[in-house]
Design a protein around this motif. Structure first.
Motif, short mmCIF file in Angstrom:
data_model
loop_
_atom_site.label_atom_id
_atom_site.label_comp_id
_atom_site.label_asym_id
_atom_site.label_seq_id
_atom_site.Cartn_x
_atom_site.Cartn_y
_atom_site.Cartn_z
N LEU A 106 -11.88 -37.09 -46.63
CA LEU A 106 -12.84 -36.81 -47.70
C LEU A 106 -12.04 -36.26 -48.87
O LEU A 106 -11.50 -35.15 -48.80
CB LEU A 106 -13.88 -35.80 -47.24
N VAL A 107 -11.96 -37.03 -49.95
CA VAL A 107 -11.06 -36.70 -51.06
C VAL A 107 -11.85 -36.18 -52.26
O VAL A 107 -12.88 -36.75 -52.63
CB VAL A 107 -10.24 -37.94 -51.48
N TYR A 108 -11.33 -35.11 -52.88
CA TYR A 108 -11.91 -34.62 -54.12
C TYR A 108 -10.78 -34.30 -55.10
O TYR A 108 -9.60 -34.22 -54.71
CB TYR A 108 -12.81 -33.40 -53.89
N ASP A 109 -11.14 -34.12 -56.35
CA ASP A 109 -10.19 -33.83 -57.43
C ASP A 109 -10.17 -32.32 -57.66
O ASP A 109 -11.19 -31.73 -58.01
CB ASP A 109 -10.65 -34.59 -58.68
N THR A 112 -16.53 -32.98 -58.02
CA THR A 112 -16.20 -33.98 -57.01
C THR A 112 -16.16 -33.37 -55.61
O THR A 112 -16.40 -34.08 -54.63
CB THR A 112 -14.84 -34.65 -57.32
N PHE A 113 -15.88 -32.08 -55.53
CA PHE A 113 -15.97 -31.42 -54.23
C PHE A 113 -17.43 -31.21 -53.83
O PHE A 113 -17.79 -31.34 -52.66
CB PHE A 113 -15.24 -30.08 -54.22
N GLU A 114 -18.27 -30.90 -54.80
CA GLU A 114 -19.69 -30.70 -54.51
C GLU A 114 -20.33 -31.97 -53.95
O GLU A 114 -21.34 -31.90 -53.25
CB GLU A 114 -20.40 -30.24 -55.78
N GLN A 115 -19.73 -33.12 -54.25
CA GLN A 115 -20.25 -34.39 -53.74
C GLN A 115 -19.71 -34.73 -52.35
O GLN A 115 -20.17 -35.69 -51.73
CB GLN A 115 -19.91 -35.51 -54.72
N ILE A 116 -18.74 -33.95 -51.89
CA ILE A 116 -18.14 -34.20 -50.57
C ILE A 116 -19.19 -34.15 -49.46
O ILE A 116 -19.15 -34.93 -48.51
CB ILE A 116 -17.01 -33.19 -50.28
N GLU A 117 -20.15 -33.23 -49.56
CA GLU A 117 -21.18 -33.11 -48.53
C GLU A 117 -21.99 -34.39 -48.42
O GLU A 117 -22.40 -34.79 -47.33
CB GLU A 117 -22.09 -31.92 -48.83
N MET A 118 -22.24 -35.06 -49.56
CA MET A 118 -22.95 -36.33 -49.54
C MET A 118 -22.16 -37.37 -48.76
O MET A 118 -22.70 -38.09 -47.92
CB MET A 118 -23.19 -36.84 -50.96
N TRP A 119 -20.86 -37.45 -49.04
CA TRP A 119 -20.02 -38.43 -48.34
C TRP A 119 -19.92 -38.11 -46.85
O TRP A 119 -19.95 -39.01 -46.02
CB TRP A 119 -18.62 -38.45 -48.97
N ARG A 120 -19.84 -36.84 -46.54
CA ARG A 120 -19.77 -36.45 -45.13
C ARG A 120 -21.07 -36.79 -44.42
O ARG A 120 -21.07 -37.28 -43.29
CB ARG A 120 -19.49 -34.95 -45.01
N GLY A 121 -22.21 -36.56 -45.08
CA GLY A 121 -23.49 -36.88 -44.49
C GLY A 121 -23.64 -38.37 -44.21
O GLY A 121 -24.12 -38.77 -43.14
N GLU A 122 -23.21 -39.19 -45.17
CA GLU A 122 -23.29 -40.63 -44.96
C GLU A 122 -22.38 -41.07 -43.83
O GLU A 122 -22.74 -41.89 -42.99
CB GLU A 122 -22.92 -41.37 -46.24
N VAL A 170 -10.69 -34.86 -42.26
CA VAL A 170 -9.80 -33.97 -43.01
C VAL A 170 -10.19 -34.04 -44.48
O VAL A 170 -10.37 -35.14 -45.03
CB VAL A 170 -8.31 -34.35 -42.85
N VAL A 171 -10.34 -32.89 -45.13
CA VAL A 171 -10.62 -32.84 -46.56
C VAL A 171 -9.30 -32.82 -47.33
O VAL A 171 -8.36 -32.11 -46.95
CB VAL A 171 -11.46 -31.60 -46.92
N VAL A 172 -9.22 -33.63 -48.38
CA VAL A 172 -8.01 -33.73 -49.18
C VAL A 172 -8.32 -33.33 -50.61
O VAL A 172 -9.17 -33.93 -51.28
CB VAL A 172 -7.44 -35.17 -49.16
N GLY A 173 -7.65 -32.29 -51.08
CA GLY A 173 -7.78 -31.87 -52.48
C GLY A 173 -6.64 -32.47 -53.28
O GLY A 173 -5.49 -32.00 -53.19
N ASN A 174 -6.92 -33.50 -54.06
CA ASN A 174 -5.88 -34.25 -54.75
C ASN A 174 -5.65 -33.73 -56.18
O ASN A 174 -6.43 -32.94 -56.70
CB ASN A 174 -6.28 -35.74 -54.78
N LEU A 199 -13.06 -41.56 -48.24
CA LEU A 199 -14.31 -41.39 -48.98
C LEU A 199 -14.14 -40.37 -50.09
O LEU A 199 -13.36 -39.42 -49.97
CB LEU A 199 -15.43 -40.94 -48.03
N GLY A 200 -14.92 -40.56 -51.14
CA GLY A 200 -14.88 -39.62 -52.25
C GLY A 200 -15.40 -40.29 -53.50
O GLY A 200 -15.55 -41.50 -53.57
N SER A 201 -15.67 -39.49 -54.50
CA SER A 201 -16.22 -40.01 -55.74
C SER A 201 -15.18 -40.78 -56.54
O SER A 201 -13.99 -40.76 -56.23
CB SER A 201 -16.78 -38.85 -56.57
#
Length: 215
Positions: free
Chosen positions: A91-94, A100-110, A124-128, A16-18
């Motif tokens: 949960l992937v962010y850039d 894109t990290f600020e949107q991680i909470e939305m993905w986690r909630g869903e 696991v959170v992935v910072g790409n 998941l991620g933006s």
């Protein structure tokens, strides 16, 4: 001759991620060892799998489901199929774009709304894109680490381009998912079973009734 080798445990992981955080690139690098500079938007859902040998010697087949970052793809029939039977999530962010990290909470909630036993669900959170320069990465990394620590979530920094951290991220979610699967199976095996409505007493009464009717 029969092959007695134990088959790898099948585990489903959703990513998941933006948009444009590199979810598809991570999957392609992990499964095929390839990277392309060309951006290809994922429409709908896609998946691939790879067998992993974990540190404890267990083998798992990690089936990774990737879908588009647009929220509209995560609702309705497709959304239900995407999450159904998932054993873990990335949960992937850039790392070059803190939004894109600020949107991680939305993905986690869903995610937690869609899965069974959300309190135990492995994430696991992935910072790409750590291969790319970023003047604010160090400062933002501190905030990311604090957020993950407060929620008890692991964090792995990756580069889908040069492969840094990709295997580590996949192995981390696979190990957590396998451990959670074992705990879930253990709880299920220990759960008290519903008593059968058809018992020996029922059988005795039925036999007694039948005998009296035949006299």
């Amino acid at each position: 001759m029969e092959d007695n080798k134990t088959k790898p445990t099948l585990l489903k992981c959703v990513v998941l991620g933006s948009s444009n955080v590199g979810k598809t690139s991570l999957l392609t690098k992990f499964v095929h060892g390839k990277f392309s500079e060309e951006r290809r938007a994922t429409t709908g859902a896609d998946f691939a799998s790879k067998v992993l040998k974990l540190g404890d010697g267990n083998e798992v087949r990690l089936v990774i489901w990737d879908t588009a970052g647009q929220e509209r793809f995560h609702h309705g029939t497709l959304g239900a199929a995407f999450y159904r039977g998932a054993d873990g999530a990335l949960l992937v962010y850039d790392t070059t774009d803190i939004r894109t990290f600020e949107q991680i909470e939305m993905w986690r909630g869903e995610l937690l709304q869609r899965v069974e036993a959300p309190g135990d669900f492995p994430v696991v959170v992935v910072g790409n894109k750590i291969d790319l320069p970023s003047e604010t990465r160090d400062q933002e990394q501190t905030a990311v680490m604090t957020w993950c620590r407060d929620l008890g979530i692991g964090l792995v920094n990756t580069s889908a381009k040069d492969g840094t951290g990709v295997d580590a991220a996949m192995e981390a979610i696979a190990a957590l998912a396998l451990e959670n699967r074992r705990r879930r199976d253990a709880r299920a095996s220990q759960a008290p079973r519903e008593p059968s409505a058809f018992t020996l007493d029922t059988l005795d009464r039925r036999d007694s009734t039948s005998s009296s009717c035949c006299k």
